[in-house]
Write a protein that holds these residues in place. Structure first.
Motif, PDB file in Angstrom:
ATOM      1  N   GLY A  53       6.854   3.082  -2.676  1.00 11.14           N
ATOM      2  CA  GLY A  53       6.755   3.272  -1.235  1.00 11.14           C
ATOM      3  C   GLY A  53       5.562   2.621  -0.584  1.00 11.14           C
ATOM      4  N   VAL A  54       4.835   1.752  -1.315  1.00 12.03           N
ATOM      5  CA  VAL A  54       3.636   1.106  -0.774  1.00 12.03           C
ATOM      6  C   VAL A  54       3.709  -0.387  -1.034  1.00 12.03           C
ATOM      7  CG1 VAL A  54       1.128   0.928  -0.921  1.00 12.03           C
ATOM      8  CG2 VAL A  54       2.221   3.172  -1.067  1.00 12.03           C
ATOM      9  N   TYR A  55       3.338  -1.189  -0.001  1.00 11.44           N
ATOM     10  CA  TYR A  55       3.204  -2.628  -0.173  1.00 11.44           C
ATOM     11  C   TYR A  55       1.743  -2.933  -0.501  1.00 11.44           C
ATOM     12  CZ  TYR A  55       7.861  -3.570   1.678  1.00 11.44           C
ATOM     13  OH  TYR A  55       9.229  -3.644   1.851  1.00 11.44           O
ATOM     14  N   ASN A  56       1.528  -3.601  -1.631  1.00 15.63           N
ATOM     15  CA  ASN A  56       0.203  -4.014  -2.051  1.00 15.63           C
ATOM     16  C   ASN A  56       0.055  -5.520  -1.837  1.00 15.63           C
ATOM     17  OD1 ASN A  56      -0.664  -1.410  -3.164  1.00 15.63           O
ATOM     18  ND2 ASN A  56       0.921  -1.789  -4.715  1.00 15.63           N
ATOM     19  N   VAL A  57      -1.050  -5.922  -1.209  1.00 15.57           N
ATOM     20  CA  VAL A  57      -1.262  -7.329  -0.860  1.00 15.57           C
ATOM     21  C   VAL A  57      -2.468  -7.878  -1.629  1.00 15.57           C
ATOM     22  CG1 VAL A  57      -1.738  -8.971   0.983  1.00 15.57           C
ATOM     23  CG2 VAL A  57      -0.301  -6.960   1.434  1.00 15.57           C
ATOM     24  N   ASP A  58      -2.234  -8.914  -2.420  1.00 14.35           N
ATOM     25  CA  ASP A  58      -3.305  -9.670  -3.086  1.00 14.35           C
ATOM     26  C   ASP A  58      -3.360 -11.030  -2.388  1.00 14.35           C
ATOM     27  OD1 ASP A  58      -5.096 -10.911  -4.737  1.00 14.35           O
ATOM     28  OD2 ASP A  58      -3.744 -11.037  -6.467  1.00 14.35           O
ATOM     29  N   GLU A  59      -4.044 -11.061  -1.265  1.00 16.33           N
ATOM     30  CA  GLU A  59      -3.998 -12.250  -0.411  1.00 16.33           C
ATOM     31  C   GLU A  59      -4.625 -13.468  -1.072  1.00 16.33           C
ATOM     32  OE1 GLU A  59      -5.656 -13.610   3.954  1.00 16.33           O
ATOM     33  OE2 GLU A  59      -4.931 -11.545   3.721  1.00 16.33           O
ATOM     34  N   ASP A  60      -5.748 -13.274  -1.795  1.00 17.83           N
ATOM     35  CA  ASP A  60      -6.410 -14.433  -2.419  1.00 17.83           C
ATOM     36  C   ASP A  60      -5.919 -14.700  -3.824  1.00 17.83           C
ATOM     37  OD1 ASP A  60      -7.509 -12.289  -3.739  1.00 17.83           O
ATOM     38  OD2 ASP A  60      -9.517 -12.530  -2.863  1.00 17.83           O
ATOM     39  N   LYS A  61      -4.912 -13.917  -4.288  1.00 13.68           N
ATOM     40  CA  LYS A  61      -4.253 -14.133  -5.578  1.00 13.68           C
ATOM     41  C   LYS A  61      -5.238 -14.095  -6.745  1.00 13.68           C
ATOM     42  CE  LYS A  61      -0.781 -17.162  -3.420  1.00 13.68           C
ATOM     43  NZ  LYS A  61      -0.089 -18.471  -3.468  1.00 13.68           N
ATOM     44  N   ASP A  62      -6.221 -13.168  -6.653  1.00 16.59           N
ATOM     45  CA  ASP A  62      -7.174 -13.063  -7.766  1.00 16.59           C
ATOM     46  C   ASP A  62      -6.822 -11.933  -8.710  1.00 16.59           C
ATOM     47  OD1 ASP A  62      -7.727 -10.847  -6.270  1.00 16.59           O
ATOM     48  OD2 ASP A  62      -9.870 -11.256  -6.007  1.00 16.59           O
ATOM     49  N   GLY A  63      -5.626 -11.354  -8.539  1.00 15.06           N
ATOM     50  CA  GLY A  63      -5.189 -10.289  -9.412  1.00 15.06           C
ATOM     51  C   GLY A  63      -5.623  -8.907  -8.973  1.00 15.06           C
ATOM     52  N   THR A  64      -6.352  -8.802  -7.880  1.00 14.22           N
ATOM     53  CA  THR A  64      -6.819  -7.516  -7.360  1.00 14.22           C
ATOM     54  C   THR A  64      -6.227  -7.270  -5.976  1.00 14.22           C
ATOM     55  OG1 THR A  64      -8.910  -7.774  -8.544  1.00 14.22           O
ATOM     56  CG2 THR A  64      -8.848  -6.141  -6.760  1.00 14.22           C
ATOM     57  N   THR A  65      -5.735  -6.050  -5.761  1.00 13.11           N
ATOM     58  CA  THR A  65      -5.161  -5.713  -4.453  1.00 13.11           C
ATOM     59  C   THR A  65      -6.248  -5.725  -3.377  1.00 13.11           C
ATOM     60  OG1 THR A  65      -3.409  -4.354  -5.446  1.00 13.11           O
ATOM     61  CG2 THR A  65      -3.977  -3.923  -3.126  1.00 13.11           C
ATOM     62  N   ASP A  66      -6.035  -6.497  -2.342  1.00 17.06           N
ATOM     63  CA  ASP A  66      -7.002  -6.583  -1.248  1.00 17.06           C
ATOM     64  C   ASP A  66      -6.781  -5.499  -0.199  1.00 17.06           C
ATOM     65  OD1 ASP A  66      -8.418  -8.975  -2.144  1.00 17.06           O
ATOM     66  OD2 ASP A  66      -6.546 -10.034  -1.696  1.00 17.06           O
ATOM     67  N   TYR A  67      -5.529  -5.139   0.054  1.00 17.96           N
ATOM     68  CA  TYR A  67      -5.217  -4.050   0.992  1.00 17.96           C
ATOM     69  C   TYR A  67      -3.768  -3.646   0.791  1.00 17.96           C
ATOM     70  CZ  TYR A  67      -3.946  -8.262   3.708  1.00 17.96           C
ATOM     71  OH  TYR A  67      -3.454  -9.479   4.113  1.00 17.96           O
ATOM     72  N   SER A  68      -3.429  -2.477   1.319  1.00 22.06           N
ATOM     73  CA  SER A  68      -2.085  -1.924   1.156  1.00 22.06           C
ATOM     74  C   SER A  68      -1.610  -1.329   2.473  1.00 22.06           C
ATOM     75  CB  SER A  68      -2.061  -0.833   0.081  1.00 22.06           C
ATOM     76  OG  SER A  68      -2.553  -1.316  -1.147  1.00 22.06           O
ATOM     77  N   PHE A  69      -0.307  -1.166   2.576  1.00 25.48           N
ATOM     78  CA  PHE A  69       0.250  -0.439   3.725  1.00 25.48           C
ATOM     79  C   PHE A  69       1.582   0.176   3.314  1.00 25.48           C
ATOM     80  CE2 PHE A  69       1.488  -4.898   4.119  1.00 25.48           C
ATOM     81  CZ  PHE A  69       2.856  -4.841   4.358  1.00 25.48           C
ATOM     82  N   GLY A  70       1.942   1.253   3.991  1.00 27.18           N
ATOM     83  CA  GLY A  70       3.148   1.986   3.658  1.00 27.18           C
ATOM     84  C   GLY A  70       4.415   1.272   4.089  1.00 27.18           C
ATOM     85  N   ASP A  71       5.522   1.724   3.528  1.00 24.31           N
ATOM     86  CA  ASP A  71       6.830   1.177   3.865  1.00 24.31           C
ATOM     87  C   ASP A  71       7.158   1.525   5.320  1.00 24.31           C
ATOM     88  OD1 ASP A  71       9.399   0.297   4.016  1.00 24.31           O
ATOM     89  OD2 ASP A  71      10.195   1.597   2.438  1.00 24.31           O
ATOM     90  N   PRO A  72       7.296   0.530   6.209  1.00 25.73           N
ATOM     91  CA  PRO A  72       7.552   0.841   7.620  1.00 25.73           C
ATOM     92  C   PRO A  72       9.016   1.090   7.954  1.00 25.73           C
ATOM     93  CG  PRO A  72       7.271  -1.515   7.355  1.00 25.73           C
ATOM     94  CD  PRO A  72       7.078  -0.906   5.987  1.00 25.73           C
ATOM     95  N   ASN A  73       9.928   0.923   6.986  1.00 29.50           N
ATOM     96  CA  ASN A  73      11.346   1.149   7.264  1.00 29.50           C
ATOM     97  C   ASN A  73      11.556   2.590   7.739  1.00 29.50           C
ATOM     98  OD1 ASN A  73      11.763  -1.419   6.326  1.00 29.50           O
ATOM     99  ND2 ASN A  73      12.826  -0.817   4.451  1.00 29.50           N
ATOM    100  N   PHE A  74      12.443   2.766   8.719  1.00 25.92           N
ATOM    101  CA  PHE A  74      12.756   4.133   9.134  1.00 25.92           C
ATOM    102  C   PHE A  74      14.117   4.150   9.811  1.00 25.92           C
ATOM    103  CE2 PHE A  74      11.053   2.338  12.990  1.00 25.92           C
ATOM    104  CZ  PHE A  74      11.687   3.000  14.033  1.00 25.92           C
ATOM    105  N   SER A  75      14.673   5.366   9.855  1.00 30.13           N
ATOM    106  CA  SER A  75      15.944   5.600  10.520  1.00 30.13           C
ATOM    107  C   SER A  75      15.842   6.936  11.258  1.00 30.13           C
ATOM    108  CB  SER A  75      17.090   5.640   9.506  1.00 30.13           C
ATOM    109  OG  SER A  75      18.324   5.859  10.140  1.00 30.13           O
ATOM    110  N   PHE A  76      16.274   6.944  12.509  1.00 29.34           N
ATOM    111  CA  PHE A  76      16.185   8.137  13.336  1.00 29.34           C
ATOM    112  C   PHE A  76      17.573   8.495  13.830  1.00 29.34           C
ATOM    113  CE2 PHE A  76      15.829  10.016  17.605  1.00 29.34           C
ATOM    114  CZ  PHE A  76      15.020  11.117  17.333  1.00 29.34           C
ATOM    115  N   VAL A  77      17.923   9.766  13.732  1.00 31.45           N
ATOM    116  CA  VAL A  77      19.224  10.227  14.207  1.00 31.45           C
ATOM    117  C   VAL A  77      19.032  11.429  15.120  1.00 31.45           C
ATOM    118  CG1 VAL A  77      20.493   9.394  12.209  1.00 31.45           C
ATOM    119  CG2 VAL A  77      19.535  11.689  12.171  1.00 31.45           C
ATOM    120  N   GLN A  78      19.913  11.526  16.108  1.00 37.05           N
ATOM    121  CA  GLN A  78      19.806  12.624  17.058  1.00 37.05           C
ATOM    122  C   GLN A  78      21.174  12.897  17.663  1.00 37.05           C
ATOM    123  OE1 GLN A  78      16.479  13.027  20.162  1.00 37.05           O
ATOM    124  NE2 GLN A  78      18.159  12.264  21.406  1.00 37.05           N
ATOM    125  N   PHE A  79      21.478  14.181  17.842  1.00 36.27           N
ATOM    126  CA  PHE A  79      22.681  14.562  18.575  1.00 36.27           C
ATOM    127  C   PHE A  79      22.304  15.695  19.515  1.00 36.27           C
ATOM    128  CE2 PHE A  79      26.315  17.424  19.169  1.00 36.27           C
ATOM    129  CZ  PHE A  79      27.181  16.559  19.805  1.00 36.27           C
TER     130      PHE A  79
END
Length: 873
Positions: A786-812
């Motif tokens: 459920g987390v996206y990990n970003v290794d922007e400089d490709k040095d093998g270490t995670t530089d920052y992360s963010f959660g899965d932004p996918n969502f679905s909303f229902v209402q009646f």
């Protein structure tokens, strides 16, 4: 049809239309008389009482739509008489074949089938009026008219009496309007404005007692005159309407949650009152108001983060809303937005370590009062005062201890509005003042303690109201703790923290903000076949209105221009048509040129009464200060869009609308596909159904996701979003008689959003999308638990992360209401409401979401009985 061809093919009627528009109509006069001592009039629709003989019939109605200035297909006659307490009105609507009279039923103010209407300007101010409409089936309609016909307030529900009859010559109607329901001066001899409109359903035709040219400069200002009103004494109105409500809520119980045990009950009561302070000023009061039978808001999701504007639906605040209105910059920006009163509490018990909490849905309105009206000297006055209670949320902490926390403080809201007519009612000046004062508490220091706003506005008309100039100015001041004012500076409305803005910056020590706004416009509003205006508006960076008003975005200066051509003379293939051109540009207060847009749009009502409207726009420059939520100014790719809607003849038992909106941008930066289908069916005069469905796709390659830091540098993370929404709104109205109706409203709403192809901002104002952002490759971004990990400089270490932004909303949401007006002004409501709100799985399709998140959930049910009784004293 291309626009150029449309203009060319319509232009042949220009000369004929111009001649009709030049025609000036003399002001008609109807002289009434008193029936005192002449007998009584019984309201039964038969017009056979001897008392009616004291006045003459008046006829010679003239067609207004579609063929202005011509004789109508069927003629109409009216009579008006009065006594010490009432105004009496009789109509005779001729119809050669009475079997063709359309007697459709509807809710009050629904205006179904054949109808006839009376408009009275009892102030005789050429700007305001009272409208009474009766259909051949006996359905009432009543509206308060203001701003010379630009506002029609259907929430005004006076007590009056009416009946109709069908005879061999057509149909007749009788009205009795108590003088206590009108407002007028105390002159010995009254002169009122008078107009009457008839709808001849068979030909979809409107005819008027007082003829009016096409594209008139207003509505009320063009009325004829009602004379002969001698010795009328203004009736000081006093009405008291208590109510009581019994309510049961049922829902699915939550294990361990003491606040969700499966059901709740309550018994409440309150009072509404209307008091005539003078003959032309009225006080409306409400104590503990109930809004249980009000329709729910439609489902909506805002991906841009801005507050969604919903219309006011609560009767106390809707009635006379036009008096307090102060829209100063277009769209919904307004100094008074009544939904702030009784709003959802802004605090929450969940910030207090609660495991379970009972957060209130709305703040309790202890009471509200408003003084409103218009004096014979041309002063329009409106004062509104309301107090909302300290609102508490109960909660249970992790150790099982029960407590409560204040989530909204005791708050006083005040609005004062005034306007003065002068220059023979061709001009006015006005002002407004609003104040919000909170009784602050330590845990609510993030709120403003005080918020004030004020404004001045004016309008001047000349050359028989063909031309006008108008303007307004606004000033606001909010005060509070340093925390509250800092929060305001950081809010999406202001964004003082923008990294590339040199004209604003966050000051964490400030305890107040003061801003300004306003508008100026000049144009031609009536006469002939052309209308146009030019204007501009501004909202300074520190302008803040959202304590009692509505402001979407500050820090903007906008210029606009509009021109429209009308064809009002029917031809062999259309009844009416128009085409318009619109343009606007916008800047911020730093001088950045942010946007320009050109649009063309038009409308045609075809000979068979079908209609088509459409338009197209080009946006060659689109910059935004808000997309990156405090980051640098962002450029969108150039956009084009078109829309096309069409509808069949609305008189038919079955009719429908279909529409499509299509937007696309360069390099497929973003787009919009919207499809609309509306169905209307009236199988019986007493039964009507409507179904409105909308489906929308709104893909975007650069939807904002979050902000992170990379080696001390801000990273604005974006992503490709594929989102779609689906809604369907069903309404069913069954009218047993005009006073007993059953109404159903239901709307499912589904929104699904999936993200992919994440990227980050590189050069936010680059013209080329590939220079504007940099896409992560597969070696830079990975997804795990459920987390996206970003290794922007490709040095093998995670530089920052963010959660899965996918969502679905229902209402009646649904509402079933039985409304019985058992005597005029007194009602009983039986209401059953259902609601389901949840989060779905964005990986599912709509069918699965409907099965799993809507149909399989247990809805929350609300059952209530509300009874009111109106005492007229």
């Amino acid at each position: 049809m291309p626009i150029a061809i449309l203009i060319s093919s319509l232009s042949f009627s220009q000369e004929e239309a111009s001649e009709i528009n030049k025609k000036q109509y003399e002001k008609r006069v109807y002289t009434t008389a008193s029936i005192v001592g002449k007998g009584e009039i019984t309201i039964d629709g038969k017009i056979d009482e001897e008392a009616w003989n004291v006045v003459e019939w008046s006829s010679d109605y003239v067609e207004f739509e579609p063929d202005v200035g011509t004789a109508p297909t069927e003629q109409t006659k009216l009579k008006i008489a009065y006594d010490d307490k009432n105004l009496y009105v009789a109509f005779k609507c001729y119809e050669k074949d009475p079997s063709t009279i359309e007697r459709r039923m509807g809710r009050r103010d629904d205006f179904p089938g054949d109808w006839v209407e009376l408009n009275i300007d009892s102030y005789n101010d050429d700007r305001t009026g009272f409208s009474f409409t009766i259909s051949a089936s006996g359905v009432k309609g009543d509206e308060f008219v203001s701003n010379n016909g630009n506002n029609w307030d259907s929430s005004w529900n006076p007590i009056w009496y009416v009946d109709t009859q069908i005879d061999a010559e057509g149909w007749t109607a009788e009205m009795r309007i108590p003088l206590s329901q009108l407002r007028f001066g105390n002159n010995e001899e009254q002169v009122w404005g008078l107009q009457s409109t008839r709808r001849y359903f068979k030909n979809e035709e409107r005819s008027l007692w007082q003829p009016v040219p096409a594209n008139p400069p207003g509505w009320v200002s063009e009325f004829g005159e009602l004379r002969g009103l001698i010795g009328l004494k203004p009736q000081k109105q006093l009405e008291i309407q208590p109510y009581t409500v019994a309510q049961l809520d049922t829902y699915e119980a939550e294990t361990g949650n003491p606040y969700r045990d499966g059901s709740d009950t309550k018994l409440t009561g309150g009072l509404d009152a209307k008091i005539g302070v003078t003959n032309d000023l009225t006080v409306d009061l409400t104590i503990n108001p109930d809004f249980g039978q009000v329709d729910a808001d439609p489902g909506a999701i805002a991906l841009d983060g801005f507050e969604i504007f919903f219309q006011e639906r609560r009767p106390f605040f809707v009635e006379n809303k036009n008096i307090f209105d102060y829209n100063f910059a277009g769209n919904q920006d307004n100094l008074f937005f009544s939904r702030r009163i009784g709003r959802t509490p802004q605090g929450s018990a969940y910030g207090e370590g609660a495991e379970f909490a009972d957060d209130p849905i709305n703040t309790t309105i202890l009471g509200a009062a408003k003084l409103s009206g218009k004096t014979k000297d041309g002063w329009t006055l409106g004062i509104l005062e309301s107090v909302t209670a300290n609102e508490y949320a109960d909660f249970v902490d992790e150790e099982g201890n029960e407590d409560e926390v204040l989530v909204e403080p005791l708050t006083n809201y005040f609005v004062g509005r005034v306007q003065k007519d002068f220059n023979d009612r061709n001009s006015y000046i006005g002002g407004i003042f609003t104040a919000t004062t909170r009784n602050m508490a330590d845990n609510l220091q993030f709120l403003h303690s005080h918020a004030y706003s004020g404004g001045l506005d004016f309008q001047h008309n000349w050359k028989d109201r063909k031309y006008y100039v108008e303007g307004s100015s606004v000033i606001s001041n909010v005060r509070g703790s340093a925390e509250a004012i800092t929060n305001t500076q950081y809010s999406l409305t202001h964004l003082f923290q923008r990294v590339d803005a040199s004209h604003v910056e966050v000051d964490p020590n400030k305890t107040s903000l003061t801003g300004t706004g306003g508008r100026f416009e000049i144009g031609k509003g009536s006469g002939g076949n052309w209308r146009y205006n030019f204007g501009g508006n501004w909202r300074s960076p520190e302008l803040e209105l959202n304590d009692l008003g509505f402001l979407r975005q500050a820090d903007e200066i906008r210029q606009y221009a509009n021109v429209r051509r009308f064809w009002n003379t029917p031809t062999s293939w259309f009844r009416q048509a128009n085409i318009g051109l619109n343009q606007f540009t916008s800047f911020d207060f730093e001088g950045n040129y942010n946007r320009i847009q050109y649009e063309v749009n038009g409308y045609v009502n075809w000979k068979n009464n079908w209609w088509t409207e459409g338009g197209a726009a080009h946006k060659p420059r689109i910059f935004s200060n808000t997309v990156l939520r405090g980051g640098p100014r962002w450029r969108w790719s150039d956009e084009n869009y078109f829309f096309l809607f069409a509808g069949t003849d609305g008189r038919k038992k079955f009719n429908m609308h279909v529409g499509h909106v299509n937007s696309w941008s360069q390099q497929q930066n973003f787009g919009l596909q919207r499809y609309v289908l509306r169905f209307f069916y009236q199988p019986l005069n007493t039964l009507s159904l409507s179904l409105i469905t909308e489906y929308e796709q709104n893909p975007n390659k650069t939807q904002y996701v979050t902000e992170r830091s990379f080696n001390g540098t801000p990273r604005y993370v974006l992503g490709k979003i594929d989102n779609e929404s689906l809604s369907a709104t069903l309404r069913v109205n069954y009218n047993i008689n005009p006073n007993l109706t059953i109404q159903y409203y239901g709307q499912p709403f589904i929104f699904n959003a999936k993200y992919s192809n994440f990227n980050y901002v590189n050069n936010p104002i680059a013209e080329d999308l590939n220079d504007r952002v940099t896409w992560y490759d597969n070696n830079q971004i990975s997804f795990e638990e459920g987390v996206y990990n970003v290794d922007e400089d490709k040095d093998g270490t995670t530089d920052y992360s963010f959660g899965d932004p996918n969502f679905s909303f229902v209402q009646f949401r649904s509402n079933l209401v039985v409304r019985w007006e058992y005597i005029p002004g007194s009602e009983i409501f039986l209401v059953w409401s259902q609601g389901i709100t949840g989060i779905g799985d964005p990986n599912n399709n709509f069918n699965t979401i409907i099965d799993n998140q809507l149909l399989s959930q247990r809805p929350q049910n609300t059952f209530l009985i509300k009874a009111t009784y109106r005492f007229v004293l």
